[in-house]
Write a protein that holds these residues in place. Sequence first.
Motif, PDB file in Angstrom:
ATOM      1  N   ASN A 251      36.844  38.827  46.823  1.00 38.68           N
ATOM      2  CA  ASN A 251      36.799  38.496  45.527  1.00 38.68           C
ATOM      3  C   ASN A 251      37.610  39.578  44.390  1.00 38.68           C
ATOM      4  O   ASN A 251      37.843  40.712  45.149  1.00 38.68           O
TER       5      ASN A 251
ATOM      6  N   THR B  28      38.132  34.288  43.603  1.00 39.56           N
ATOM      7  CA  THR B  28      37.915  34.376  44.919  1.00 39.56           C
ATOM      8  C   THR B  28      39.172  34.254  45.885  1.00 39.56           C
ATOM      9  O   THR B  28      40.038  33.744  45.476  1.00 39.56           O
TER      10      THR B  28
ATOM     11  N   THR C 281      41.118  34.028  49.962  1.00 36.31           N
ATOM     12  CA  THR C 281      41.084  34.195  51.502  1.00 36.31           C
ATOM     13  C   THR C 281      42.494  34.535  52.159  1.00 36.31           C
ATOM     14  O   THR C 281      43.532  33.760  51.558  1.00 36.31           O
TER      15      THR C 281
END
Length: 141
Positions: free
Chosen positions: A28, A113, A115
């Motif tokens: 995050n 957040t 990824t």
Amino acid sequence: GKVVGMAAQAFNIPNGNKPAFVGYIMGNLTLPPKGIKDSEGVGMCAQVFTVVSCQPLAMEVAYSDPEHDLEENTFNPETAERFLLQKGDMFRIPPGNSYRLCNHSKSDEAFLTWTIVRPANVSLIKEQLKQDEASQTSTLS
């Protein structure tokens, strides 16, 4: 001075030796009011963000323009494509690109957040396909 954000990494899962397995990193990012995340290239990876909270339309993502930025993973603020985001928005940085984030709010922090998805190991996939093909050929003989 420059106001910068704070990032935290939660997971770092390697590709391993399995040809089609994709590795990933998750974490995050908190950007304080007027905070920025300097430009960064993603290389052969793809990166996905979700805006969890921020002042409406105050979170900016700027993408490099691959047509104008000839060198991969470079960022030119003059040719960057810019988008203003709000809570609940998601965006993706494609492989071979770079980006920059800015929280334009004067009062609210932004929380995102992210990824990072690593590509599968292409050479291992090709090797496995050759082995499978050889195995099928030998069983047909």
